[in-house]
Design an enzyme around this catalytic site. Structure first.
Site, mmCIF file in Angstrom:
data_model
loop_
_atom_site.group_PDB
_atom_site.id
_atom_site.type_symbol
_atom_site.label_atom_id
_atom_site.label_comp_id
_atom_site.label_asym_id
_atom_site.label_seq_id
_atom_site.Cartn_x
_atom_site.Cartn_y
_atom_site.Cartn_z
ATOM 1 N N ASN A 37 0.772 -1.341 0.058
ATOM 2 C CA ASN A 37 0.114 -0.028 0.168
ATOM 3 C C ASN A 37 0.918 1.187 0.149
ATOM 4 O O ASN A 37 1.716 1.352 0.839
ATOM 5 C CB ASN A 37 -1.018 -0.119 1.173
ATOM 6 C CG ASN A 37 -2.097 1.176 1.270
ATOM 7 O OD1 ASN A 37 -1.490 2.198 1.101
ATOM 8 N ND2 ASN A 37 -3.195 0.675 1.457
ATOM 9 N N CYS A 80 -10.062 -3.658 -5.061
ATOM 10 C CA CYS A 80 -9.053 -4.405 -5.418
ATOM 11 C C CYS A 80 -9.349 -5.943 -5.827
ATOM 12 O O CYS A 80 -9.263 -6.572 -6.626
ATOM 13 C CB CYS A 80 -8.146 -4.680 -4.180
ATOM 14 S SG CYS A 80 -7.049 -3.252 -3.752
ATOM 15 N N HIS A 124 -3.394 0.669 -3.551
ATOM 16 C CA HIS A 124 -3.311 -0.278 -2.564
ATOM 17 C C HIS A 124 -2.363 -1.399 -2.747
ATOM 18 O O HIS A 124 -1.844 -1.479 -3.787
ATOM 19 C CB HIS A 124 -4.838 -1.022 -2.677
ATOM 20 C CG HIS A 124 -5.859 0.035 -2.045
ATOM 21 N ND1 HIS A 124 -7.304 -0.582 -1.490
ATOM 22 C CD2 HIS A 124 -5.907 1.190 -1.710
ATOM 23 C CE1 HIS A 124 -8.009 0.541 -1.206
ATOM 24 N NE2 HIS A 124 -7.116 1.446 -1.176
ATOM 25 N N GLU A 134 -2.532 -4.707 -3.210
ATOM 26 C CA GLU A 134 -2.853 -5.395 -4.565
ATOM 27 C C GLU A 134 -2.687 -4.910 -5.812
ATOM 28 O O GLU A 134 -2.100 -5.565 -6.693
ATOM 29 C CB GLU A 134 -4.332 -5.862 -4.270
ATOM 30 C CG GLU A 134 -4.472 -7.074 -3.145
ATOM 31 C CD GLU A 134 -4.915 -6.033 -1.797
ATOM 32 O OE1 GLU A 134 -5.555 -6.433 -0.790
ATOM 33 O OE2 GLU A 134 -4.879 -4.759 -1.918
ATOM 34 N N CYS A 143 -10.014 -4.878 -0.456
ATOM 35 C CA CYS A 143 -11.176 -4.195 -0.606
ATOM 36 C C CYS A 143 -12.015 -4.205 -1.770
ATOM 37 O O CYS A 143 -11.674 -5.040 -2.430
ATOM 38 C CB CYS A 143 -10.780 -2.632 -0.488
ATOM 39 S SG CYS A 143 -10.133 -1.955 -2.205
#
Length: 144
Positions: A39, A80, A50, A52, A77
């Site tokens: 992140n 992602c 983020h 990912e 989230c």
């Protein structure tokens, strides 16, 4: 713990050292790490960076993601998770979902296998961060 989740944890720890949010991710193909990410919302002042998303960005252009596995220290989230579904990544291995776990049902409803490890080190890392930086955490999850 396998080397892939350890690499994701290492990314999360590095992100925290940089003043960011401790969430790390690794994209795996076979026995190799394709890319790593963390992140970087704080470090790069980028709202979509983020863990990912950073790992996928760092992977560069791929012909297919259907033979990959994404490792992440925290349940993704919806942003992602949507990217995981869009790229047809078949499996996500999650370090923990106690802190944030809202997208599991969404991922599974789109055919993504979700393996949650609930590793104590991932849970503790997030608890320590949230205790130290509650405003930053709430900003990250859009709860301000």
């Amino acid at each position: 713990m396998d080397k892939f989740m350890q690499a994701a944890i290492d990314e999360a720890l590095q992100g925290r050292k940089e003043g960011g949010i401790p969430i790390g991710s690794v994209l795996r193909r076979g026995d190799e790490i394709v890319s790593r990410g963390r992140n970087k919302r704080v470090q790069e002042d980028n709202p979509i960076k983020h863990g990912e998303m950073d790992a996928l960005f760092n992977a560069g252009r791929q012909r297919s993601y259907r033979d990959t596995i994404l490792y992440t220290t925290l349940m993704p989230c919806y942003m992602c998770a949507g990217t995981i579904v869009q790229f047809k990544i078949p499996k996500v291995v999650v370090g923990e979902d106690q802190t944030f776990g809202e997208s599991r049902e969404f991922l599974e409803s789109h055919g993504v296998e979700v393996e949650v490890l609930n590793l104590p080190e991932c849970v503790q890392m997030m608890q320590d961060f949230i205790r130290a930086e509650p405003t930053l955490w709430n900003e990250d999850i859009m709860e301000l």
